[in-house]
Design a protein around this motif. Structure first.
Motif: not given
Ligand code: PMP
Length: 408
Positions: A69-74, A80-94, A231-232, A278-281
């Motif tokens: 829940d915390a991860f997906e809330e991030s 919202r910060f970059i005003h993407a239309k959908e959260d699935r358009e936000v890919i977590f990368t390195k 951030a990290a 894989g396991t994300p950051h």
């Protein structure tokens, strides 16, 4: 919202800014390389490990569900910060580099054909050059480069001439890490879209300084790194328009990115997981969400205004020193001051500043072709964040004058 907090109280949020060198406060002017982290961001990572640590998405147990829940809330905070239309358009990368490689790899597998063109600008960071060169090498596509004028700005007429139906993607930096130039990416995207050309924006140096709205920009891809946004390290974002992300193949195979695996065939997961093998950051995502809360607490407009003030103060301050040769004098700049000292090597200048407790970056700033364009091996780069002060710039000015006295 504009912050009414004093700069002293803001600086107190950043433990590293309390460091000293000898008797003097340490002056950190290397924010384009990485930014310092406020205590709330550091706490987010610690609290995660103390209270939530478990793997996300897979567990039926309480901890795993709370961590998920915390991860997906991030993801939604970043959306919202970059005003993407959908959260699935936000890919977590390195990070930015990883995000560009994901897109360049996808284009080399699914889109590019011999004779196609990839268009970039002459001020790109190596991470927005080399992945495209690799994609061109694999596919027979050709890399084209938009030339720059002597101020370090894109020559817009040349850009328009290079924009032809052969171009299959335009990849351009929003704010140059080496020069500070702010490119007119919204206009460039509109011109590219007139020919149906998708655009990737390298936002590694923009989200920390400017308000970014990927829908307003109409960007097809937008990449940035958490560590440059307070951030990290080792965590970043690839925003992609869903239609485009659906068209591209996954970059890495493994757990999380699959729907079903047999030895004969694997079907891939939906967005965003298709690109998150894989396991994300996990604490990286939490730390970026916390950094965004911090930025929003101050107000991005406050940050932008303060940095504009610091940059013009520093630009005027260095203009008083006759030996300083500025590199990158674009009309629209953010937060970066690159320069050389007549008859001195940039490395010597950086070393002498370091001895006086001032951190600047020296070298080619991962933009060797840009240095070649200016006929120089490198520059000294001072880069500012909202927590820097004019008093620090005064100390920098004095230290630079002392350094020049020793060198020339
Ligand atoms: N692009 C630009 C403009 C950058 O400034 C940087 C980092 N210096 C990168 C890409 C690469 O970012 P990272 O190393 O975080 O992947």
């Amino acid at each position: 919202m504009i912050s009414t907090r004093t700069i002293e109280s803001i600086r107190a949020d950043f433990p590293l800014l309390q460091r000293t060198q000898g008797k003097n406060p340490y002056i950190y002017f290397d924010n384009a390389a990485t930014t310092q982290k406020p205590r709330s961001v550091l706490d987010a990572a610690r609290v995660y490990y103390e209270t939530l640590n478990s793997n996300v998405h897979r567990g039926v147990h309480m901890l795993s569900q709370q961590a998920t829940d915390a991860f997906e809330e991030s993801r939604r905070v970043i959306q919202r910060f970059i005003h993407a239309k959908e959260d699935r358009e936000v890919i977590f990368t390195k990070g930015t580099t990883n995000g560009i490689n994901i897109v360049a790899h996808g284009f080399s597998r699914a889109i590019l054909k011999p004779g196609d063109e990839v268009l970039i600008s002459g001020m790109e960071h190596h991470s927005n050059i080399v992945p495209w060169q690799m994609a061109c090498e694999y596919t027979g596509a050709v890399l084209k480069v938009i030339p720059l004028n002597d101020r370090g700005e894109i020559i817009y007429e040349e850009f328009l001439k290079l924009l032809t139906p052969r171009v299959k993607i335009l990849a351009v930096v929003q704010v140059s890490n080496a020069l500070g130039t702010v490119n007119p990416v919204k206009e460039m995207i509109a011109d590219a879209h007139r020919l149906g050309i998708p655009v990737l924006v390298d936002g590694a140096q923009s989200t920390q300084h400017l308000r970014v709205d990927v829908q307003d920009l109409d960007a097809d891809f937008f990449v940035f790194s958490g560590h440059k946004v307070f951030a990290a390290t080792g965590f970043g974002i690839l925003y992609g328009r869903a239609e485009w992300l659906d068209k591209l193949p996954p970059y890495e195979g493994g757990g999380e990115m699959i729907k079903e695996v047999t030895f004969e065939k694997t079907t891939y997961n939906e967005l965003p997981f298709k690109f998150e093998a894989g396991t994300p950051h996990i604490e990286g995502a939490l730390s970026l969400a916390e950094a965004i809360r911090y930025i929003e607490g101050l107000g991005i407009d406050f940050i932008a205004a303060r940095e504009t003030e610091l940059l013009s103060y520093a630009t005027e301050s260095l203009a008083q020193i006759p030996e300083v040769i500025p590199v990158g004098t674009a009309a629209h700049k953010a937060s970066v001051l690159s320069f050389n000292i007549r008859n001195a090597h940039h490395l010597d200048v950086g070393t002498l500043l370091d001895k006086q407790g001032i951190a600047v970056r020296t070298g080619h700033h991962c933009a060797q072709p840009l240095m070649q364009r200016f006929g120089i091996p490198g520059t000294v780069r001072a880069s500012f964040a909202f927590y820097n002060t004019t008093a620090e710039i005064d100390a920098f000015h004095q230290a630079l004058v002392r350094s020049i006295g020793m060198l020339v």
